[in-house]
Design a protein around this motif. Structure first.
Motif, PDB file in Angstrom:
ATOM      1  N   TRP A  75     -12.197 -10.096 -14.088  1.00 24.96           N
ATOM      2  CA  TRP A  75     -11.055 -10.620 -13.337  1.00 24.96           C
ATOM      3  C   TRP A  75     -11.476 -11.554 -12.206  1.00 24.96           C
ATOM      4  N   ARG A  79      -9.975 -10.987  -6.992  1.00 24.00           N
ATOM      5  CA  ARG A  79      -8.750 -10.452  -7.586  1.00 24.00           C
ATOM      6  C   ARG A  79      -8.796  -8.953  -7.889  1.00 24.00           C
ATOM      7  N   PRO A  80      -9.898  -8.401  -8.408  1.00 22.09           N
ATOM      8  CA  PRO A  80      -9.855  -6.981  -8.797  1.00 22.09           C
ATOM      9  C   PRO A  80      -9.648  -6.022  -7.635  1.00 22.09           C
ATOM     10  N   ARG A 201      -1.917  -9.331 -11.052  1.00 25.63           N
ATOM     11  CA  ARG A 201      -1.523  -9.769 -12.386  1.00 25.63           C
ATOM     12  C   ARG A 201      -1.472 -11.290 -12.512  1.00 25.63           C
ATOM     13  N   LYS A 204      -5.150 -16.322 -10.520  1.00 26.27           N
ATOM     14  CA  LYS A 204      -6.314 -16.631 -11.340  1.00 26.27           C
ATOM     15  C   LYS A 204      -7.325 -17.418 -10.510  1.00 26.27           C
TER      16      LYS A 204
END
Length: 450
Positions: A75, A79-80, A201, A204
């Motif tokens: 990810w 982000r994670p 979710r 990116k």
């Protein structure tokens, strides 16, 4: 390929800061008074808890930064952490406002432990919100746009808490503030989890830089000669002392100095008007430089502080005081948002200067450390001042206490706002280098690929 980000990205980036503020706003705006007036901890002791906790938390910021730099998941790097830390952050945010029946020393220990843990977790989940910005787009102008959306999310979270929190506390508590806070904060914490999961979710990391394997401490090399980062660091540190001192002492100010406890929700809700400057930032930055916008935001906050002081000199004139209070919040939009925006530019500068790209570490120290250490001093100092002046909760205050409240709300923030402006005055040189730096970095990355 266009550098313009989608509205899904913008909304999701904003949602991360809404989530963070639903819990952190409770802590920043209400915890000192909660400790003294609800949980029965002495003001000076509460101030010491807040300072010690923030000091510990400030020290963990570089550790988080190293962890972020060495994160390698499917990810991405930043982000994670929205997924991994949102649950623990929400749980300890709720526990911070639980008031078990304990001895005095045990109360202090419980308050200190929960406060330390929630702050450490906030550093862990909020720093990636800053660090991921340089990976969402390579365009410095689009980063300003995303910062505006982030600030919208932050101010929306603050507004939601300040308009609804105390009424819900009163409603759920039925006159028992201990019960009210215990039942209210988990509601906001659960909402925070959902919002962080939305960010996880949809965001990116599209700007990917392949780096050779590095030692655990190699990211610190990006600080060498990174003068724009150091200017951001010193200005942000002073800003957060000023801002948190102002809001931490505000409940005492409106209740005891003005005798208008009813104005506390309105005074805090005025923070939302800072969006008036936040949404204008891209236009302001096109009209003039980012340095000028940043400096004018800090100067506007200082003007607001002086108006509050003038209102006090005019016999506690509520219209004048509220005007100054509103001007301070309006200007804070630029003063608060610009460091987050230019911090991502300092990541580019560090890569250009040293060959080391360390967005997690630079964000952890340049944003999280400044916020936590500054907030620790800003939140603790009013507690120390009130304790030294002899503050006692829920009684008429002495002249010495009232002077201490004025010092905490007006003059302490004013001094640190002046200190925050000084580094900004030297930032223009590095802002003018941004097009050159971006072009050279793009050439290096293209050459590395080929």
């Amino acid at each position: 390929m266009s550098d313009k980000t989608s509205y899904t990205t913008r909304f999701s980036y904003a949602s991360a800061d809404v989530g963070g503020q639903l819990v952190f706003c409770f802590i920043s705006f209400y915890l000192l008074k909660f400790y003294t007036d609800v949980y029965g901890i002495a003001a000076a002791t509460a101030g010491t808890i807040m300072f010690a906790a923030k000091f510990i938390d400030a020290l963990d910021a570089p550790i988080w930064g190293i962890i972020f730099e060495r994160t390698n998941s499917k990810w991405g790097r930043s982000r994670p952490w929205f997924l991994w830390l949102s649950g623990p952050f929400a749980v300890f945010g709720a526990l911070t406002f639980v008031t078990p029946e304990l001895t005095t020393n045990a109360k202090i220990a419980y308050a200190a432990v929960t406060y330390v843990i929630v702050n450490v977790l906030y550093t862990g989940i909020n720093t990636p919100v800053t660090a991921i910005l340089s990976s969402l787009t390579a365009n410095p102008n689009e980063r300003v746009v995303l910062t505006c959306w982030r600030m919208f999310g932050s101010k929306l979270g603050v507004l939601i808490v300040n308009l609804s929190a105390l009424p819900i506390v009163a409603w759920l508590g039925g006159g028992d503030d201990r019960k009210g806070f215990m039942l209210t904060v988990p509601i906001y914490a659960a909402a925070a989890v959902l919002l962080f999961l939305m960010a996880f979710r949809n965001l990116k990391e599209v700007v990917k830089v392949e780096s050779p394997p590095q030692g655990a401490l190699s990211g610190f090399g990006a600080l060498k000669g990174n003068w724009p980062w150091w200017l951001i660091f010193f200005s942000s540190f002073a800003f957060w002392i000023a801002f948190i001192s102002r809001v931490s002492a505000a409940p005492y100010f409106f209740e005891y100095t003005l005798g208008r406890k009813d104005l506390v929700p309105t005074a805090f809700a005025l923070d939302f008007i800072s969006l008036g400057t936040v949404f204008m930032l891209p236009w302001f930055c096109r009209l003039t430089s980012k340095k000028n916008v940043w400096a004018l935001g800090l100067a506007g906050m200082l003007v607001g502080q002086l108006l509050v002081a003038w209102g006090l000199a005019q016999g506690n004139s509520v219209p004048v005081i509220m005007t100054g209070w509103a001007i301070g919040f309006l200007a804070s939009g630029a003063a608060m948002a610009m460091p987050f925006s230019v911090l991502s530019d300092s990541v580019d500068y560090g890569e250009w200067k040293t060959g080391i790209r360390a967005p997690g570490l630079l964000a952890a120290i340049g944003a999280a450390f400044c916020l936590k250490a500054g907030a620790g001093l800003g939140g603790a100092t009013p507690g120390w001042i009130l304790g030294a002046c002899g503050y006692q909760p829920n009684v008429a205050q002495t002249d010495a206490v009232l002077r201490g409240i004025e010092l905490s709300v007006v003059w302490l923030p004013a001094i640190f706002l002046v200190l925050a402006v000084v580094p900004v005055l030297f930032y223009g040189k590095y802002e003018r280098m941004e097009p050159q730096i971006r072009a050279e970095l793009e050439k290096r990355r293209a050459h590395a690929i080929t």
